[in-house]
Design a protein around this motif. Structure first.
Motif, PDB file in Angstrom:
ATOM      1  N   THR A 451      20.690  10.024  10.339  1.00 46.47           N
ATOM      2  CA  THR A 451      19.774   9.926   9.202  1.00 46.47           C
ATOM      3  C   THR A 451      18.528   9.171   9.653  1.00 46.47           C
ATOM      4  OG1 THR A 451      21.617   9.926   7.644  1.00 46.47           O
ATOM      5  CG2 THR A 451      19.479   9.141   6.841  1.00 46.47           C
ATOM      6  N   VAL A 452      17.384   9.841   9.578  1.00 45.49           N
ATOM      7  CA  VAL A 452      16.107   9.248  10.001  1.00 45.49           C
ATOM      8  C   VAL A 452      15.319   8.916   8.736  1.00 45.49           C
ATOM      9  CG1 VAL A 452      13.992   9.578  11.314  1.00 45.49           C
ATOM     10  CG2 VAL A 452      16.137  10.606  12.117  1.00 45.49           C
ATOM     11  N   HIS A 453      15.071   7.601   8.510  1.00 44.45           N
ATOM     12  CA  HIS A 453      14.281   7.158   7.371  1.00 44.45           C
ATOM     13  C   HIS A 453      12.816   7.102   7.781  1.00 44.45           C
ATOM     14  CE1 HIS A 453      17.844   6.097   5.019  1.00 44.45           C
ATOM     15  NE2 HIS A 453      18.358   5.578   6.153  1.00 44.45           N
ATOM     16  N   VAL A 454      11.952   7.783   7.010  1.00 42.30           N
ATOM     17  CA  VAL A 454      10.528   7.833   7.290  1.00 42.30           C
ATOM     18  C   VAL A 454       9.851   6.700   6.524  1.00 42.30           C
ATOM     19  CG1 VAL A 454       8.456   9.252   7.273  1.00 42.30           C
ATOM     20  CG2 VAL A 454      10.700  10.321   7.578  1.00 42.30           C
ATOM     21  N   LEU A 455       9.122   5.845   7.238  1.00 42.33           N
ATOM     22  CA  LEU A 455       8.445   4.703   6.637  1.00 42.33           C
ATOM     23  C   LEU A 455       7.015   5.080   6.262  1.00 42.33           C
ATOM     24  CD1 LEU A 455       9.662   1.892   9.066  1.00 42.33           C
ATOM     25  CD2 LEU A 455      10.717   2.683   6.936  1.00 42.33           C
ATOM     26  N   ASP A 456       6.627   4.654   5.032  1.00 38.25           N
ATOM     27  CA  ASP A 456       5.303   4.995   4.518  1.00 38.25           C
ATOM     28  C   ASP A 456       4.238   4.154   5.218  1.00 38.25           C
ATOM     29  OD1 ASP A 456       3.324   6.127   3.044  1.00 38.25           O
ATOM     30  OD2 ASP A 456       3.561   4.754   1.343  1.00 38.25           O
ATOM     31  N   VAL A 457       3.117   4.801   5.561  1.00 34.44           N
ATOM     32  CA  VAL A 457       1.978   4.152   6.202  1.00 34.44           C
ATOM     33  C   VAL A 457       0.722   4.623   5.490  1.00 34.44           C
ATOM     34  CG1 VAL A 457       0.667   3.873   8.344  1.00 34.44           C
ATOM     35  CG2 VAL A 457       3.156   4.010   8.424  1.00 34.44           C
ATOM     36  N   ASP A 458      -0.205   3.630   5.225  1.00 35.68           N
ATOM     37  CA  ASP A 458      -1.470   3.991   4.594  1.00 35.68           C
ATOM     38  C   ASP A 458      -2.249   4.894   5.544  1.00 35.68           C
ATOM     39  OD1 ASP A 458      -3.605   4.208   2.965  1.00 35.68           O
ATOM     40  OD2 ASP A 458      -4.413   2.197   3.364  1.00 35.68           O
ATOM     41  N   GLU A 459      -2.517   6.153   5.108  1.00 36.45           N
ATOM     42  CA  GLU A 459      -3.131   7.146   5.972  1.00 36.45           C
ATOM     43  C   GLU A 459      -4.527   7.497   5.487  1.00 36.45           C
ATOM     44  OE1 GLU A 459       0.068  10.258   7.105  1.00 36.45           O
ATOM     45  OE2 GLU A 459       0.506   9.597   5.061  1.00 36.45           O
ATOM     46  N   GLY A 460      -5.265   8.055   6.359  1.00 37.81           N
ATOM     47  CA  GLY A 460      -6.580   8.556   5.994  1.00 37.81           C
ATOM     48  C   GLY A 460      -6.466   9.919   5.338  1.00 37.81           C
ATOM     49  N   VAL A 541     -15.549  18.276  10.797  1.00 35.42           N
ATOM     50  CA  VAL A 541     -15.938  17.661   9.523  1.00 35.42           C
ATOM     51  C   VAL A 541     -15.141  16.374   9.356  1.00 35.42           C
ATOM     52  CG1 VAL A 541     -16.106  17.975   7.028  1.00 35.42           C
ATOM     53  CG2 VAL A 541     -16.419  19.926   8.559  1.00 35.42           C
ATOM     54  N   LEU A 542     -15.798  15.304   8.917  1.00 35.35           N
ATOM     55  CA  LEU A 542     -15.161  14.024   8.659  1.00 35.35           C
ATOM     56  C   LEU A 542     -14.979  13.833   7.164  1.00 35.35           C
ATOM     57  CD1 LEU A 542     -17.128  11.693  11.111  1.00 35.35           C
ATOM     58  CD2 LEU A 542     -14.994  12.916  11.515  1.00 35.35           C
ATOM     59  N   ALA A 543     -13.794  13.323   6.810  1.00 40.29           N
ATOM     60  CA  ALA A 543     -13.516  12.935   5.420  1.00 40.29           C
ATOM     61  C   ALA A 543     -13.223  11.433   5.408  1.00 40.29           C
ATOM     62  CB  ALA A 543     -12.345  13.733   4.870  1.00 40.29           C
ATOM     63  N   ILE A 544     -13.964  10.658   4.577  1.00 39.18           N
ATOM     64  CA  ILE A 544     -13.861   9.196   4.562  1.00 39.18           C
ATOM     65  C   ILE A 544     -13.490   8.752   3.148  1.00 39.18           C
ATOM     66  CG2 ILE A 544     -15.071   7.052   5.072  1.00 39.18           C
ATOM     67  CD1 ILE A 544     -17.064   8.774   6.694  1.00 39.18           C
ATOM     68  N   ASP A 545     -12.357   7.974   3.032  1.00 35.70           N
ATOM     69  CA  ASP A 545     -11.932   7.527   1.709  1.00 35.70           C
ATOM     70  C   ASP A 545     -12.574   6.171   1.396  1.00 35.70           C
ATOM     71  OD1 ASP A 545     -10.538   5.708   3.215  1.00 35.70           O
ATOM     72  OD2 ASP A 545      -8.540   6.498   2.746  1.00 35.70           O
ATOM     73  N   ARG A 546     -12.166   5.592   0.241  1.00 38.65           N
ATOM     74  CA  ARG A 546     -12.783   4.339  -0.212  1.00 38.65           C
ATOM     75  C   ARG A 546     -12.490   3.182   0.735  1.00 38.65           C
ATOM     76  NH1 ARG A 546     -10.603   6.444  -5.130  1.00 38.65           N
ATOM     77  NH2 ARG A 546     -12.236   7.104  -6.596  1.00 38.65           N
ATOM     78  N   ASN A 547     -11.335   3.237   1.411  1.00 40.34           N
ATOM     79  CA  ASN A 547     -10.954   2.155   2.316  1.00 40.34           C
ATOM     80  C   ASN A 547     -11.544   2.325   3.717  1.00 40.34           C
ATOM     81  OD1 ASN A 547      -9.366   1.032   0.263  1.00 40.34           O
ATOM     82  ND2 ASN A 547      -7.600   2.316   0.844  1.00 40.34           N
ATOM     83  N   GLY A 548     -12.333   3.355   3.897  1.00 37.62           N
ATOM     84  CA  GLY A 548     -12.951   3.581   5.187  1.00 37.62           C
ATOM     85  C   GLY A 548     -12.085   4.345   6.172  1.00 37.62           C
ATOM     86  N   LYS A 549     -10.876   4.767   5.760  1.00 46.53           N
ATOM     87  CA  LYS A 549     -10.025   5.554   6.652  1.00 46.53           C
ATOM     88  C   LYS A 549     -10.587   6.961   6.733  1.00 46.53           C
ATOM     89  CE  LYS A 549      -5.724   2.987   6.230  1.00 46.53           C
ATOM     90  NZ  LYS A 549      -5.745   2.623   7.657  1.00 46.53           N
ATOM     91  N   THR A 550     -10.457   7.528   7.926  1.00 51.07           N
ATOM     92  CA  THR A 550     -11.113   8.797   8.220  1.00 51.07           C
ATOM     93  C   THR A 550     -10.080   9.854   8.604  1.00 51.07           C
ATOM     94  OG1 THR A 550     -13.038   7.613   9.034  1.00 51.07           O
ATOM     95  CG2 THR A 550     -12.875   9.926   9.636  1.00 51.07           C
TER      96      THR A 550
END
Length: 828
Positions: A451-460, A541-550
């Protein structure tokens, strides 16, 4: 060759200087000697120890290596003594020696001598050749030990002395045997080892006191009888064999070999083998063939995992294994080779691990197995596989060759939002195929779950799809919207607050709205220009969110062919001769399918469309041909060509409808356009009137002659036969008859042709040599042609038409055509 001669002479001088004479030898022989008769024996070694060449100066005698002298032929000694020389040479030492031999006739023995016999002698049993002597090996004596006696029959007539030479006497081992001089008894002086000296061959001699040998030397064999004084021995100190586990009984493992130095093919060397003991001392696993020494499998189940090797103590005994025989023991080690008869099993049946999303090429877990087969062998090498739960090929499992563990890795980034955990089922096998032991069950594959548990990470932001293909029609207007490319926040699943930007340094074909992601063209995309000829451009093409992640994505702009070109005719000027064969109009279009062929052709002018027609030929070409007999002249016909995309190309086709047989006959002079309105000038009208009057005058004259009966039938026939030529025999390929021409009634048998259509009549041209009189029908009107002169005389058949008929035909029509202006008078 010159330097060799002095050396040869020098050698001869040295040899001659070393030449010496040895002791003279005297042989007493009968006066008559037979061939191959032994004369006597000379001790050659006493004269020269090592002689390479032995020869005789007299060819009647030969000398053997042992010094025996024989006759080569029958001889009779004369009153004088016979003398010859034995020559001995040592080539290496360059020594030569000579022995002088004198043959003296022996005297008759008197009855008073020791050897006196009756006049008639009785031959006794010959004992000069006894059977071989036998001496027991390792005999205990007492010594000297008599082993044989030799005696010559000539002892009845002579006093005989016996002597011997050879191995054991005067050769190594010297002094082992000797022979009594007077009796011929042979004695041994000590014990003999048969393994060192199995037999001896000695030469026995019988001679008289004066050296004469009445007997040929006797070769006598002394055989040493074997004593079982050697125990058998194994050829190797340690025998090592291998056999696969689970081998069936009877499989040969190996062979032990022993030897015995005693006499072969006797009981002393007849060997027997047996297994004395086995380690570990369990059920006997092997058998040993007593005669051959072959070891075979005896136990039906050899299991390497239980007993990896066996040590056997084996014995070999001579005298065919009898208890009193001599024996020796040896050691045999039998190693049991591994076969893959054990399946690997997981140490655990369930595993759990964790990994961050989007991690790639990282190890997440190690899995261990247990395998009873030999470590490091293909039978224990583990091969792992993911049986279930890896449909997207995001995981990969390999084997660590050092530890035999399974290494589970992530090869594609996992998405927490798509799946928070993954359950994998992993199986394991061996590198080598399974070999089942006898009476064993089928091996089953061992499996475990991970069983592989996937850990959440803040992504762009993430573009979906990561590659967007946009097809843009060629030559679209600047600012044309061609699509929309947006990204989403993987956590929220929406596109709020995301800005878009195209980094500089890329092809500037399109731009993107920074808020909506809408894509518009900034240039006219034309595949015939510069870098656009490839027809494709990839834009990051670059997509940039409010936190600056791309996040990044790719737009692939592809220019698809458009309908930018008008179809054009490849040729617009043509000449059409009197055969009026259709003209092939061919168009071309610079566009690609589906904006090019097939083409459609149309005539835009309604009046000309009534005179000309278009018929399809193929996708690119149509035929242009006249409708009926339109007048000769130059026609400018507006033709529209429509491509498959609906784009229309306007073309003007210029057709010179010429009275010619081939296009080269037209001189190219400018003519008035056929089908246009023509206004006749004063001179033209006067020319028409004068021509008509002249024509009428000629016709009246001819008709008058005909009506007065001047021309008879013969003249009529001549007029028809010599002045009118049937048109279909002149100018091959030119068709004179029209399908609308109907022959008129005529008073003549042969001659011209006429046409009656409705109320109008057309006179067929009367052809002569280069002269024509023709009627041209076109556009619903009729034209009376001119008479062309070119070196001949034209005569009309005046028997066919009267003056009133010509008058009624020409005058109304001349006035009509002059008023309408549709008649073209041709004057050359």
């Amino acid at each position: 060759m010159a330097p060799a001669a002095p050396r040869l002479v020098l050698g001869l001088l040295v040899l001659s200087l070393c030449c010496e004479a040895c002791k003279k030898v005297i042989f007493h022989v009968p006066s008559e000697l037979e061939a191959d008769k032994l004369v006597g024996r000379v001790d050659l070694k006493e004269c020269l120890q090592s002689a390479d060449l032995i020869s005789s100066s007299d060819g009647n005698f030969k000398v053997l290596e042992d010094g025996s002298v024989y006759t080569t032929s029958a001889l009779s000694l004369s009153a004088e003594k016979k003398t010859f020389t034995i020559i001995l040479k040592d080539i290496q030492e360059q020594v030569e020696k000579k022995i002088h031999v004198d043959l003296v006739e022996e005297e008759k023995k008197t009855p008073n001598t020791r050897h006196a016999r009756d006049t008639v002698l009785k031959r006794t049993k010959r004992r000069w050749g006894p059977i071989p002597s036998v001496m027991i090996e390792n005999s205990l004596g007492p010594f000297p030990l008599q082993i044989q006696q030799v005696q010559s029959d000539t002892a009845q007539n002579y006093t005989i002395y016996y002597s011997a030479s050879g191995p054991g006497i005067d050769q190594d081992p010297k002094g082992l045997f000797y022979i009594e001089r007077e009796t011929g008894n042979i004695f041994a002086t000590r014990a003999v080892d048969r393994e060192q000296y199995p037999s001896f061959q000695i030469i026995c001699f019988a001679t008289t006191p004066d050296g004469y040998s009445p007997e040929v030397p006797l070769v006598h064999t002394i055989r040493i009888e074997d004593d079982n004084d050697n125990a058998p021995y194994f050829t190797q100190d340690l025998f090592e064999f291998c056999v696969p586990e689970n081998s069936r009984p009877g499989v040969v493992v190996g062979k032990v070999i022993a030897e015995d130095r005693d006499e072969p093919y006797t009981l002393h060397t007849t060997l027997k083998y047996r297994i004395v003991s086995q380690t570990p001392p369990i059920t006997p696993a092997f058998s040993l063939h007593g005669d051959t020494g072959v070891i075979s499998v005896l136990l039906p189940q050899l299991d390497r995992e239980l007993v990896p090797s066996y040590t056997l103590l084996v014995e070999v005994r001579d005298m065919a294994g009898q208890p009193f025989g001599l024996c020796t023991t040896g050691t045999v080690v039998v190693k049991i080779e591994d076969t893959n008869d054990n399946a690997p099993t997981f140490k655990q049946l369930q595993y759990e691990t964790r990994v961050e999303e989007n991690r790639v090429n990282v190890e997440v877990l190690r899995i261990s197995v247990v395998d009873l087969d030999e470590p490091g062998s293909p039978g224990s090498g583990a091969v792992y596989e993911i049986i279930r739960g890896n449909d997207d090929q995001a995981f990969e499992i390999t084997t660590d060759k050092n530890t035999n563990e399974g290494i589970l890795c992530v090869t594609k980034g996992l998405d927490y939002e798509a799946a928070k955990q993954r359950i994998l089922v992993i199986g394991v096998n061996n590198e080598a195929p399974y070999l089942l032991a006898p009476h064993s069950q089928q091996l089953s594959q061992s499996t475990c779950s991970v069983t592989v548990h996937v850990l959440d990470v803040d992504e762009g932001p993430v573009f979906k799809p990561c590659l967007l293909r946009l097809d843009v029609k060629e030559c679209e207007d600047i600012g044309t919207a061609i699509g929309r490319y947006v990204a989403q926040d993987p956590e929220t699943g929406n596109s709020e607050g995301i800005r878009y930007r195209i980094p500089p340094g890329q092809c500037n074909w399109v731009n993107i709205d920074d808020k909506s992601g809408e894509i518009r063209t900034v240039r006219v995309l034309d595949r015939d220009i510069g870098e656009m000829r490839r027809g494709q451009c990839n834009i990051t093409v670059l997509a940039i969110d409010r936190n600056g992640k791309t996040g990044t994505g790719t737009i692939q702009v592809c220019i698809v062919p458009g309908n930018k070109n008008f179809p054009r005719l490849t040729q617009t000027d043509y000449i059409m001769c009197r055969d009026r064969n259709p003209i092939s109009l061919t168009a071309q279009d610079g566009d690609e399918a589906p904006y090019s062929a097939p083409f459609e052709y149309r005539i835009n002018d309604r009046r000309l469309a009534s005179m000309w027609k278009l018929t399809p030929h193929d996708d690119n070409s149509w035929y242009l041909s006249p409708k009926g007999d339109i007048p000769y002249g130059i026609y400018e016909i507006p033709v529209s060509v429509i491509d498959n995309g609906g784009k229309i190309g306007e073309n003007i086709v210029r057709v010179n409808l010429c009275d010619c047989v081939t296009p080269t006959e037209c001189d190219g002079r400018t003519r008035q356009l056929a089908g246009g309105n023509v206004t006749l000038g004063l001179w033209a009208i006067l020319a028409m009137i004068l021509g008509s009057l002249l024509l009428l005058l000629i016709l009246i004259t001819i008709c008058g002659c005909c009506g007065a009966g001047v021309m008879n039938r013969q003249v009529t026939d001549d007029c028809a036969n010599h002045n009118l030529i049937i048109s279909n025999t002149e100018a091959p390929g030119e068709e004179v008859m029209d399908h609308n021409i109907i022959p008129l009634q005529s008073t003549c048998d042969q001659g011209g042709y006429g046409v009656k259509t409705g109320e109008q009549q057309t006179f067929e041209m009367v052809k002569g040599r280069g002269h024509t009189l023709e009627s041209v029908k076109g556009g619903g009107h009729q034209t009376l042609g001119s008479v062309k002169e070119g070196g001949g005389q034209t005569m009309m058949d005046t028997c066919r038409y009267s003056y009133s008929e010509w008058h009624n035909f020409t005058h109304p029509r001349l006035g009509e055509e002059s008023i309408r202006g549709h008649t073209v008078i041709k004057n050359n």
